[in-house]
Design a protein around this motif. Structure first.
Motif, PDB file in Angstrom:
ATOM      1  N   THR A  15       0.883  -1.330  -0.047  1.00 33.26           N
ATOM      2  CA  THR A  15       0.020   0.144  -0.022  1.00 33.26           C
ATOM      3  C   THR A  15       0.888   1.277   0.116  1.00 33.26           C
ATOM      4  O   THR A  15       0.385   2.355  -0.529  1.00 33.26           O
ATOM      5  N   GLY A  16       2.098   1.252   0.562  1.00 36.63           N
ATOM      6  CA  GLY A  16       3.053   2.256   0.326  1.00 36.63           C
ATOM      7  C   GLY A  16       4.015   2.260  -0.484  1.00 36.63           C
ATOM      8  O   GLY A  16       4.811   3.286  -0.282  1.00 36.63           O
ATOM      9  N   ASN A  17       3.721   1.630  -1.408  1.00 37.08           N
ATOM     10  CA  ASN A  17       4.904   1.662  -2.687  1.00 37.08           C
ATOM     11  C   ASN A  17       5.107   2.739  -3.448  1.00 37.08           C
ATOM     12  O   ASN A  17       6.258   2.800  -4.027  1.00 37.08           O
ATOM     13  N   ASN A  18       4.099   3.910  -3.498  1.00 37.91           N
ATOM     14  CA  ASN A  18       4.336   5.128  -4.165  1.00 37.91           C
ATOM     15  C   ASN A  18       4.216   6.066  -3.403  1.00 37.91           C
ATOM     16  O   ASN A  18       4.137   7.404  -3.544  1.00 37.91           O
ATOM     17  N   ILE A  19       4.611   6.344  -1.800  1.00 40.95           N
ATOM     18  CA  ILE A  19       4.864   7.144  -0.947  1.00 40.95           C
ATOM     19  C   ILE A  19       6.084   7.354  -0.308  1.00 40.95           C
ATOM     20  O   ILE A  19       6.604   6.228   0.229  1.00 40.95           O
ATOM     21  N   THR A  20       6.532   8.304  -0.484  1.00 40.33           N
ATOM     22  CA  THR A  20       8.059   8.607   0.095  1.00 40.33           C
ATOM     23  C   THR A  20       8.180  10.130   0.217  1.00 40.33           C
ATOM     24  O   THR A  20       7.502  10.977  -0.068  1.00 40.33           O
ATOM     25  N   GLY A  21       9.024  10.535   1.382  1.00 41.27           N
ATOM     26  CA  GLY A  21       9.140  11.744   1.738  1.00 41.27           C
ATOM     27  C   GLY A  21       8.094  12.505   2.488  1.00 41.27           C
ATOM     28  O   GLY A  21       7.991  13.598   2.450  1.00 41.27           O
ATOM     29  N   ASN A  22       7.142  11.650   2.941  1.00 41.25           N
ATOM     30  CA  ASN A  22       5.995  11.988   3.574  1.00 41.25           C
ATOM     31  C   ASN A  22       5.976  12.080   5.275  1.00 41.25           C
ATOM     32  O   ASN A  22       6.873  11.260   5.830  1.00 41.25           O
ATOM     33  N   ILE A  23       5.235  13.188   5.746  1.00 39.17           N
ATOM     34  CA  ILE A  23       5.130  13.250   7.073  1.00 39.17           C
ATOM     35  C   ILE A  23       3.660  12.884   7.453  1.00 39.17           C
ATOM     36  O   ILE A  23       2.842  13.730   6.938  1.00 39.17           O
ATOM     37  N   GLY A  24       3.428  11.694   8.028  1.00 33.04           N
ATOM     38  CA  GLY A  24       2.316  11.245   8.296  1.00 33.04           C
ATOM     39  C   GLY A  24       1.570  11.438   9.685  1.00 33.04           C
ATOM     40  O   GLY A  24       2.143  11.033  10.558  1.00 33.04           O
ATOM     41  N   PHE A  25       0.560  12.211   9.638  1.00 35.39           N
ATOM     42  CA  PHE A  25       0.418  12.430  11.102  1.00 35.39           C
ATOM     43  C   PHE A  25      -0.623  11.410  11.618  1.00 35.39           C
ATOM     44  O   PHE A  25      -1.657  11.191  10.757  1.00 35.39           O
ATOM     45  N   VAL A  26      -0.623  11.157  12.861  1.00 34.19           N
ATOM     46  CA  VAL A  26      -1.700  10.146  13.303  1.00 34.19           C
ATOM     47  C   VAL A  26      -1.762  10.918  14.865  1.00 34.19           C
ATOM     48  O   VAL A  26      -1.478  10.595  16.078  1.00 34.19           O
ATOM     49  N   ASP A  27      -2.703  11.855  14.836  1.00 27.41           N
ATOM     50  CA  ASP A  27      -2.892  12.757  16.209  1.00 27.41           C
ATOM     51  C   ASP A  27      -4.111  13.308  16.159  1.00 27.41           C
ATOM     52  O   ASP A  27      -4.427  14.162  16.646  1.00 27.41           O
ATOM     53  N   ALA A  28      -5.176  12.579  15.613  1.00 29.53           N
ATOM     54  CA  ALA A  28      -6.516  12.856  15.888  1.00 29.53           C
ATOM     55  C   ALA A  28      -7.002  14.139  15.148  1.00 29.53           C
ATOM     56  O   ALA A  28      -8.092  14.854  15.258  1.00 29.53           O
ATOM     57  N   GLY A  29      -6.220  14.551  14.421  1.00 33.74           N
ATOM     58  CA  GLY A  29      -6.280  15.949  13.649  1.00 33.74           C
ATOM     59  C   GLY A  29      -5.649  17.170  14.550  1.00 33.74           C
ATOM     60  O   GLY A  29      -6.092  18.197  13.791  1.00 33.74           O
ATOM     61  N   TYR A  30      -5.056  16.938  15.433  1.00 32.34           N
ATOM     62  CA  TYR A  30      -4.574  18.194  16.494  1.00 32.34           C
ATOM     63  C   TYR A  30      -3.729  19.115  15.335  1.00 32.34           C
ATOM     64  O   TYR A  30      -4.077  20.387  15.697  1.00 32.34           O
ATOM     65  N   HIS A  31      -3.070  18.837  14.259  1.00 38.62           N
ATOM     66  CA  HIS A  31      -2.100  19.354  13.749  1.00 38.62           C
ATOM     67  C   HIS A  31      -2.956  20.487  12.835  1.00 38.62           C
ATOM     68  O   HIS A  31      -2.261  21.558  12.375  1.00 38.62           O
ATOM     69  N   VAL A  32      -4.145  20.255  12.361  1.00 38.28           N
ATOM     70  CA  VAL A  32      -4.852  21.093  11.789  1.00 38.28           C
ATOM     71  C   VAL A  32      -5.455  22.602  12.477  1.00 38.28           C
ATOM     72  O   VAL A  32      -5.700  23.454  11.810  1.00 38.28           O
ATOM     73  N   ARG A  33      -5.174  22.436  13.841  1.00 40.70           N
ATOM     74  CA  ARG A  33      -5.611  23.700  14.646  1.00 40.70           C
ATOM     75  C   ARG A  33      -4.543  24.713  14.482  1.00 40.70           C
ATOM     76  O   ARG A  33      -4.848  25.673  14.896  1.00 40.70           O
ATOM     77  N   GLY A  34      -3.185  24.396  13.927  1.00 43.27           N
ATOM     78  CA  GLY A  34      -2.320  25.538  13.908  1.00 43.27           C
ATOM     79  C   GLY A  34      -1.858  25.861  15.108  1.00 43.27           C
ATOM     80  O   GLY A  34      -2.073  25.411  16.090  1.00 43.27           O
TER      81      GLY A  34
END
Length: 257
Positions: free
Chosen positions: A238-257
């Motif tokens: 599933t991850g074969n075409n994904i690189t250089g990515n920062i994947g957030f797993v924070d229940a969306g906290y990062h969208v609050r700025g």
């Protein structure tokens, strides 16, 4: 992920298990649940009594000491991996450290020595791991590091580790560019605050947990298992075409700025 998702045939290294609450343990456990093989490490003899039973419970064929601050220990781990398996499909770097005096103070007051130690263990050791893993991934593979939102925005009390994690995220992007021609994907996972032994060293961490859960759009915190599922996604086909990515797993906290 669907019931058809599988990591059968994938084998690799997870560095950073300290106890059953570790993010690294959540990742290793999830990889095993999806059928992948895991080699694990422990920091030192004191940590071994906590880590070995967990790793044995996961059926890890290799359980090795690895203190990246000690010359030769990381290299020894990869020598053992090469002797046992020849090739690997993934590596997971889930370690970070700062001297408490530097971590609990203002960034402007940090010492050159403390900053250097934090950078070496938390960031440069991932570069070293990538260099050792590259020749063991002749058919491509996945390299994963762990970050935190404090790399992008100022988080109270995160201080010294913010610039260190920012450097780690930048390294992920540069390594992704350098290793991409060899079909090696390099990504970063950025969980929200999770109560681990390492995180407990951050000043007023309980307050950080409360703020994060109250501001997250989903109204909760992530778990090590949540991180493990994203790690498995990156490691699998599933991850074969994904690189250089920062994947957030924070229940969306990062969208609050």
């Amino acid at each position: 992920m669907s019931n058809s998702f599988s990591l059968h045939g994938k084998r690799g290294l997870v560095v950073g298990i300290a106890n059953e609450h570790s993010i690294a343990y959540g990742i290793a456990k999830t990889i095993r649940e999806y059928g992948g093989e895991v080699a694990a490490t422990y920091l030192n003899e004191k940590a071994e009594r906590f880590v070995r039973p967990l790793a044995e419970g996961l059926g890890c064929p290799l359980i090795m000491p690895c203190d990246v601050s000690k010359p030769g220990e990381l290299e020894s781990v990869f020598d053992k991996l090469k002797a046992a398996w020849g090739t690997i499909d993934y590596v997971v770097h889930s370690i970070a450290f700062s001297p408490l005096a530097d971590l609990h103070g203002r960034l402007v007051d940090s010492t050159a020595e403390g900053f250097g130690v934090a950078m070496d263990i938390s960031c440069h050791s991932f570069i070293r791991m990538a260099k050792l893993a590259e020749p063991m991934m002749p058919n491509g593979g996945t390299m994963l590091a762990m970050s935190y939102y404090g790399a992008e925005k100022v988080i109270d009390h995160y201080d010294l580790m913010g610039p260190v994690k920012a450097a780690l995220e930048s390294c992920v992007r540069y390594l992704a560019a350098e290793l991409g021609p060899n079909n090696i994907r390099v990504n970063c996972i950025s969980p929200g605050p999770i109560l681990t032994r390492a995180a407990s060293g951050i000043k007023d961490f309980d307050e950080l947990l409360t703020v994060a859960s109250s501001r997250a759009p989903l109204g909760r915190l992530a778990t090590p298992e949540d991180v493990g599922r994203l790690a498995a996604f990156y490691i699998g086909e599933t991850g074969n075409n994904i690189t250089g990515n920062i994947g957030f797993v924070d229940a969306g906290y990062h969208v609050r700025g």
